[in-house]
Scaffold this motif. Structure first.
Motif, PDB file in Angstrom:
ATOM      1  N   LYS A  63       0.821  -1.209   0.000  1.00 12.08           N
ATOM      2  CA  LYS A  63       0.000   0.000   0.000  1.00 12.08           C
ATOM      3  C   LYS A  63       0.853   1.256   0.000  1.00 12.08           C
ATOM      4  N   SER A  89     -16.415   3.382  -4.666  1.00 11.33           N
ATOM      5  CA  SER A  89     -16.062   2.110  -4.042  1.00 11.33           C
ATOM      6  C   SER A  89     -17.247   1.155  -3.955  1.00 11.33           C
ATOM      7  N   ASN A 138     -17.804  -3.384  -2.794  1.00 10.36           N
ATOM      8  CA  ASN A 138     -17.161  -4.599  -2.316  1.00 10.36           C
ATOM      9  C   ASN A 138     -17.020  -5.580  -3.474  1.00 10.36           C
ATOM     10  N   TRP A 188      -8.225   2.060  -1.651  1.00  9.87           N
ATOM     11  CA  TRP A 188      -9.005   1.883  -0.438  1.00  9.87           C
ATOM     12  C   TRP A 188      -9.199   3.257   0.170  1.00  9.87           C
ATOM     13  N   THR A 223      -5.548   5.674  -0.615  1.00 13.41           N
ATOM     14  CA  THR A 223      -4.602   4.591  -0.399  1.00 13.41           C
ATOM     15  C   THR A 223      -4.584   3.654  -1.608  1.00 13.41           C
ATOM     16  N   THR A 251     -12.997 -10.815   0.591  1.00 12.42           N
ATOM     17  CA  THR A 251     -12.935  -9.582   1.378  1.00 12.42           C
ATOM     18  C   THR A 251     -14.325  -9.061   1.704  1.00 12.42           C
ATOM     19  N   TYR A 306     -14.284  -5.700   2.633  1.00 13.92           N
ATOM     20  CA  TYR A 306     -14.003  -4.283   2.484  1.00 13.92           C
ATOM     21  C   TYR A 306     -14.403  -3.774   1.101  1.00 13.92           C
ATOM     22  N   SER A 307     -14.584  -2.458   1.012  1.00 10.62           N
ATOM     23  CA  SER A 307     -14.926  -1.820  -0.262  1.00 10.62           C
ATOM     24  C   SER A 307     -13.706  -1.115  -0.828  1.00 10.62           C
ATOM     25  N   TYR A 308     -13.560  -1.174  -2.144  1.00  6.32           N
ATOM     26  CA  TYR A 308     -12.443  -0.578  -2.867  1.00  6.32           C
ATOM     27  C   TYR A 308     -12.956   0.055  -4.155  1.00  6.32           C
TER      28      TYR A 308
END
Length: 165
Positions: A94, A105, A107, A119, A123, A133, A135-137
């Motif tokens: 990262k 973003s 998921n 992210w 990031t 995952t 998480y959302s990106y």
């Protein structure tokens, strides 16, 4: 309505480009030596329009394709870049930009080896393992043939060069 969305995307891109051109001691030193190329293959959820690039790690070069979205366009405007990316979680590298990127973003459910994403809003994340995952990106792109990518990035922090073809 699509004209309004286009204008909004263009305004954010212009604001980001202006913001990234303002002198910032942390990023100016990092960007000064930037030269890397990354290419990525198209993904059924994200069409590409010839946004070919290379990612270079040591003596290894990986071809990639950037997706056709506002985030990828803002990232392309910063290239070439050489970034010292930090190891995180044994599956990703990262780098935190001082400026925010435009984001959209969601998921992805599964992260794939070779995915390049954002992210949060600043990031940059380069994944070298496949895993589920929650998480959302925001998707930027993907390495076309990630075979050998995990070995190239290694276990610790790494310098990665990004450059358009």
């Amino acid at each position: 309505m699509s004209n309004i969305k286009f204008l909004i995307v263009m305004m954010f891109s212009a604001i980001f480009l202006f913001g990234s051109s303002v002198s910032c001691s942390q990023d100016q030193s990092t960007f000064a030596d930037n030269t890397n190329i990354n290419k990525q293959s198209s993904n059924t959820a994200n069409e590409t329009k010839g946004n070919k690039m290379k990612i270079k790690i040591g003596s290894k070069t990986f071809n990639a394709t950037l997706f056709d979205n506002a985030t990828a366009n803002a990232f392309k405007a910063m290239l070439p870049l050489t970034l010292k990316m930090d190891e995180l979680n044994g599956n990703e590298k990262k780098y935190e930009f001082s400026n925010n990127l435009p984001i959209d973003s969601s998921n992805p459910k599964t992260i794939n080896n070779g995915d390049l994403m954002v992210w949060g809003s600043n990031t940059l994340v380069l994944f070298y393992k496949t895993f589920p995952t929650q998480y959302s990106y925001t998707k930027l792109g993907q390495i076309d043939a990630p075979s050998g990518f995990e070995a190239a990035v290694g276990a610790g922090n790494v310098t990665v060069m990004f450059e358009l073809e």
